[in-house]
Scaffold this motif. Structure first.
Motif, PDB file in Angstrom:
ATOM      1  N   LYS A  21       0.758  -1.317  -0.276  1.00  0.00           N
ATOM      2  CA  LYS A  21       0.005  -0.045   0.009  1.00  0.00           C
ATOM      3  C   LYS A  21       0.927   1.356  -0.174  1.00  0.00           C
ATOM      4  CE  LYS A  21      -0.611   0.195   4.901  1.00  0.00           C
ATOM      5  NZ  LYS A  21      -1.750   0.118   6.083  1.00  0.00           N
ATOM      6  N   TYR A  22       2.254   1.129   0.282  1.00  0.00           N
ATOM      7  CA  TYR A  22       3.027   2.339  -0.014  1.00  0.00           C
ATOM      8  C   TYR A  22       3.826   2.645  -1.163  1.00  0.00           C
ATOM      9  CZ  TYR A  22       2.141   1.970   5.195  1.00  0.00           C
ATOM     10  OH  TYR A  22       1.669   2.251   6.639  1.00  0.00           O
ATOM     11  N   ASN A  23       3.356   1.749  -2.161  1.00  0.00           N
ATOM     12  CA  ASN A  23       3.925   2.441  -3.335  1.00  0.00           C
ATOM     13  C   ASN A  23       3.097   3.525  -3.929  1.00  0.00           C
ATOM     14  OD1 ASN A  23       5.397  -0.129  -3.988  1.00  0.00           O
ATOM     15  ND2 ASN A  23       3.581  -1.206  -4.772  1.00  0.00           N
ATOM     16  N   ASP A  24       3.894   4.223  -5.074  1.00  0.00           N
ATOM     17  CA  ASP A  24       3.767   5.581  -5.393  1.00  0.00           C
ATOM     18  C   ASP A  24       2.312   5.876  -5.462  1.00  0.00           C
ATOM     19  OD1 ASP A  24       6.427   5.545  -5.951  1.00  0.00           O
ATOM     20  OD2 ASP A  24       6.207   5.543  -8.119  1.00  0.00           O
ATOM     21  N   TYR A  25       1.483   5.123  -6.086  1.00  0.00           N
ATOM     22  CA  TYR A  25      -0.111   5.202  -6.134  1.00  0.00           C
ATOM     23  C   TYR A  25      -1.127   4.368  -5.123  1.00  0.00           C
ATOM     24  CZ  TYR A  25       1.895   7.746 -10.154  1.00  0.00           C
ATOM     25  OH  TYR A  25       2.623   8.527 -10.617  1.00  0.00           O
ATOM     26  N   GLY A  26      -0.275   3.710  -4.297  1.00  0.00           N
ATOM     27  CA  GLY A  26      -1.445   2.910  -3.225  1.00  0.00           C
ATOM     28  C   GLY A  26      -1.259   1.477  -3.902  1.00  0.00           C
ATOM     29  N   LEU A  27      -2.339   0.675  -3.202  1.00  0.00           N
ATOM     30  CA  LEU A  27      -2.344  -0.886  -4.024  1.00  0.00           C
ATOM     31  C   LEU A  27      -2.722  -0.666  -5.139  1.00  0.00           C
ATOM     32  CD1 LEU A  27      -4.255  -2.462  -0.808  1.00  0.00           C
ATOM     33  CD2 LEU A  27      -2.101  -2.974  -1.739  1.00  0.00           C
ATOM     34  N   GLY A  28      -1.991  -1.605  -6.027  1.00  0.00           N
ATOM     35  CA  GLY A  28      -2.572  -1.866  -7.384  1.00  0.00           C
ATOM     36  C   GLY A  28      -1.649  -2.665  -7.890  1.00  0.00           C
ATOM     37  N   PHE A  29      -1.701  -2.967  -9.468  1.00  0.00           N
ATOM     38  CA  PHE A  29      -0.733  -3.876 -10.030  1.00  0.00           C
ATOM     39  C   PHE A  29      -0.033  -2.836 -10.870  1.00  0.00           C
ATOM     40  CE2 PHE A  29      -0.079  -6.871 -13.611  1.00  0.00           C
ATOM     41  CZ  PHE A  29       1.004  -7.813 -12.770  1.00  0.00           C
ATOM     42  N   TYR A  30       1.341  -2.796 -10.663  1.00  0.00           N
ATOM     43  CA  TYR A  30       2.163  -1.734 -11.408  1.00  0.00           C
ATOM     44  C   TYR A  30       2.986  -2.584 -12.497  1.00  0.00           C
ATOM     45  CZ  TYR A  30       1.634   1.655  -7.368  1.00  0.00           C
ATOM     46  OH  TYR A  30       1.134   2.130  -6.654  1.00  0.00           O
ATOM     47  N   THR A  31       2.596  -1.663 -13.682  1.00  0.00           N
ATOM     48  CA  THR A  31       3.103  -2.278 -14.903  1.00  0.00           C
ATOM     49  C   THR A  31       3.862  -0.950 -15.951  1.00  0.00           C
ATOM     50  OG1 THR A  31       1.223  -1.775 -16.242  1.00  0.00           O
ATOM     51  CG2 THR A  31       0.979  -3.974 -14.881  1.00  0.00           C
ATOM     52  N   THR A  32       4.093  -1.130 -16.930  1.00  0.00           N
ATOM     53  CA  THR A  32       4.755  -0.182 -17.623  1.00  0.00           C
ATOM     54  C   THR A  32       4.832  -0.734 -19.296  1.00  0.00           C
ATOM     55  OG1 THR A  32       6.802   0.995 -18.383  1.00  0.00           O
ATOM     56  CG2 THR A  32       7.095  -1.192 -17.696  1.00  0.00           C
ATOM     57  N   GLU A  33       4.740   0.282 -20.136  1.00  0.00           N
ATOM     58  CA  GLU A  33       4.690  -0.106 -21.749  1.00  0.00           C
ATOM     59  C   GLU A  33       6.282   0.083 -22.186  1.00  0.00           C
ATOM     60  OE1 GLU A  33       1.312   2.143 -23.866  1.00  0.00           O
ATOM     61  OE2 GLU A  33       1.931   3.702 -22.598  1.00  0.00           O
ATOM     62  N   ASN A  34       7.216  -0.088 -21.138  1.00  0.00           N
ATOM     63  CA  ASN A  34       8.437  -0.207 -21.409  1.00  0.00           C
ATOM     64  C   ASN A  34       9.094  -1.294 -21.261  1.00  0.00           C
ATOM     65  OD1 ASN A  34      11.500   0.111 -21.278  1.00  0.00           O
ATOM     66  ND2 ASN A  34      11.207   2.355 -21.453  1.00  0.00           N
ATOM     67  N   TYR A  35       9.563  -2.184 -22.152  1.00  0.00           N
ATOM     68  CA  TYR A  35       9.809  -3.547 -21.873  1.00  0.00           C
ATOM     69  C   TYR A  35      11.236  -3.369 -21.027  1.00  0.00           C
ATOM     70  CZ  TYR A  35      11.860  -8.251 -22.716  1.00  0.00           C
ATOM     71  OH  TYR A  35      12.385  -9.309 -22.639  1.00  0.00           O
ATOM     72  N   ASP A  36      12.058  -2.572 -21.407  1.00  0.00           N
ATOM     73  CA  ASP A  36      13.422  -2.598 -20.735  1.00  0.00           C
ATOM     74  C   ASP A  36      13.217  -2.420 -19.384  1.00  0.00           C
ATOM     75  OD1 ASP A  36      15.044  -3.477 -22.947  1.00  0.00           O
ATOM     76  OD2 ASP A  36      15.301  -1.494 -23.675  1.00  0.00           O
ATOM     77  N   LEU A  37      12.331  -1.285 -19.105  1.00  0.00           N
ATOM     78  CA  LEU A  37      12.037  -1.101 -17.791  1.00  0.00           C
ATOM     79  C   LEU A  37      11.602  -2.400 -16.702  1.00  0.00           C
ATOM     80  CD1 LEU A  37      12.227   1.245 -15.456  1.00  0.00           C
ATOM     81  CD2 LEU A  37       9.850   1.989 -16.462  1.00  0.00           C
ATOM     82  N   ALA A  38      10.722  -2.916 -17.319  1.00  0.00           N
ATOM     83  CA  ALA A  38      10.133  -4.134 -16.770  1.00  0.00           C
ATOM     84  C   ALA A  38      11.221  -5.127 -16.374  1.00  0.00           C
ATOM     85  CB  ALA A  38       9.188  -4.650 -17.859  1.00  0.00           C
ATOM     86  N   CYS A  39      12.145  -5.243 -17.321  1.00  0.00           N
ATOM     87  CA  CYS A  39      13.369  -6.314 -17.175  1.00  0.00           C
ATOM     88  C   CYS A  39      14.069  -5.842 -16.021  1.00  0.00           C
ATOM     89  CB  CYS A  39      14.265  -6.260 -18.526  1.00  0.00           C
ATOM     90  SG  CYS A  39      13.690  -6.986 -19.764  1.00  0.00           S
ATOM     91  N   GLU A  40      14.528  -4.414 -15.789  1.00  0.00           N
ATOM     92  CA  GLU A  40      14.881  -3.823 -14.778  1.00  0.00           C
ATOM     93  C   GLU A  40      14.122  -4.015 -13.313  1.00  0.00           C
ATOM     94  OE1 GLU A  40      16.391   0.278 -14.904  1.00  0.00           O
ATOM     95  OE2 GLU A  40      17.004   0.127 -16.632  1.00  0.00           O
ATOM     96  N   TRP A  41      13.040  -4.048 -13.334  1.00  0.00           N
ATOM     97  CA  TRP A  41      12.009  -4.384 -12.360  1.00  0.00           C
ATOM     98  C   TRP A  41      12.224  -5.821 -11.761  1.00  0.00           C
ATOM     99  CZ3 TRP A  41       6.791  -1.659 -13.665  1.00  0.00           C
ATOM    100  CH2 TRP A  41       6.880  -0.382 -13.581  1.00  0.00           C
ATOM    101  N   ALA A  42      12.382  -6.592 -12.899  1.00  0.00           N
ATOM    102  CA  ALA A  42      12.325  -8.189 -12.457  1.00  0.00           C
ATOM    103  C   ALA A  42      13.486  -8.676 -11.955  1.00  0.00           C
ATOM    104  CB  ALA A  42      11.991  -8.826 -14.139  1.00  0.00           C
TER     105      ALA A  42
END
Length: 227
Positions: A21-42
């Motif tokens: 719940k302390y993510n940027d916009y509260g509870l939710g499923f956080y995704t991106t349209e940027n594939y490379d950014l998702a790789c960094e998250w992973a």
């Protein structure tokens, strides 16, 4: 909309109501349209991760785009400060926080999907410095908007989750590449932050949290959109 979610595991069916719940916009499923950014998250320090690929049908969803010209950086900041933990022990920080919540906060829970810049820990330090009176508003905007933050797409409602279709676990994100990339990005952010703080000079006429409070600036003030 084709979106990606980086994770240690394959997630074919995201769970509504899960997460932090302390993510940027509260509870939710956080995704991106940027594939490379998702790789960094992973990517993790000692193991690879997965990039989960989805299609999101937004045709019947209400979408709040905090990066649109309709909103100023203070709207985005008010949302960010609502959910992220930061030091409000000083009277100025507390007063600034309360003013932004009253005059600039947008209830993200009234929307199905939120689009907006992300703020990792390094860049969130800029937001904390602004609310504490250390940075001017133009300096904050330059730091946040010109930084390598990337945009995130956050699913907030059951309706949004119902409109999400799993496509595939697109690839394994090798930590040898993407964790290093994430660490380098974080290092650059920290170096830029400390350099900016060290070389900070107040520019006469630039808005600060103090002038915003003193002048009781509201969301329709044109100066917020001229920065």
């Amino acid at each position: 909309m084709r979106i990606y979610h980086g994770s240690e595991i394959i997630i074919e069916k995201p769970t509504f109501g899960a997460g932090k719940k302390y993510n940027d916009y509260g509870l939710g499923f956080y995704t991106t349209e940027n594939y490379d950014l998702a790789c960094e998250w992973a990517a993790r320090p000692n193991n690879d991760g997965y990039v989960n690929c989805y299609d999101l049908d937004i045709s019947a969803l209400s979408v709040l785009d905090l990066n649109s010209k309709e909103f100023s950086i203070l709207n985005w900041l008010a949302v960010l400060l609502r959910y992220r933990n930061f030091d409000k022990t000083s009277p100025l920080a507390q007063e600034g926080y309360e003013y932004l919540q009253k005059n600039f906060y947008i209830d993200v829970n009234n929307y199905d999907v939120i689009k907006g810049y992300r703020a990792d820990d390094s860049y969130f330090a800029y937001a904390s410095d602004f609310i504490s009176g250390t940075l001017t508003l133009p300096q904050l905007k330059r730091a946040m908007y010109l930084g390598e933050l990337g945009e995130q797409i956050v699913l907030k409602s059951k309706k949004a989750f119902a409109n999400l279709k799993f496509i595939e676990s697109k690839a394994v994100a090798p930590n040898s590449k993407y964790y290093i990339s994430k660490e380098n990005r974080d290092q650059r952010a920290r170096e830029t932050f400390f350099k900016s703080r060290k070389n900070f000079k107040r520019v006469k006429g630039e808005l600060t949290i103090i002038s915003i409070l003193d002048e009781e600036i509201k969301a329709n003030d044109p100066r917020l959109y001229q920065i």
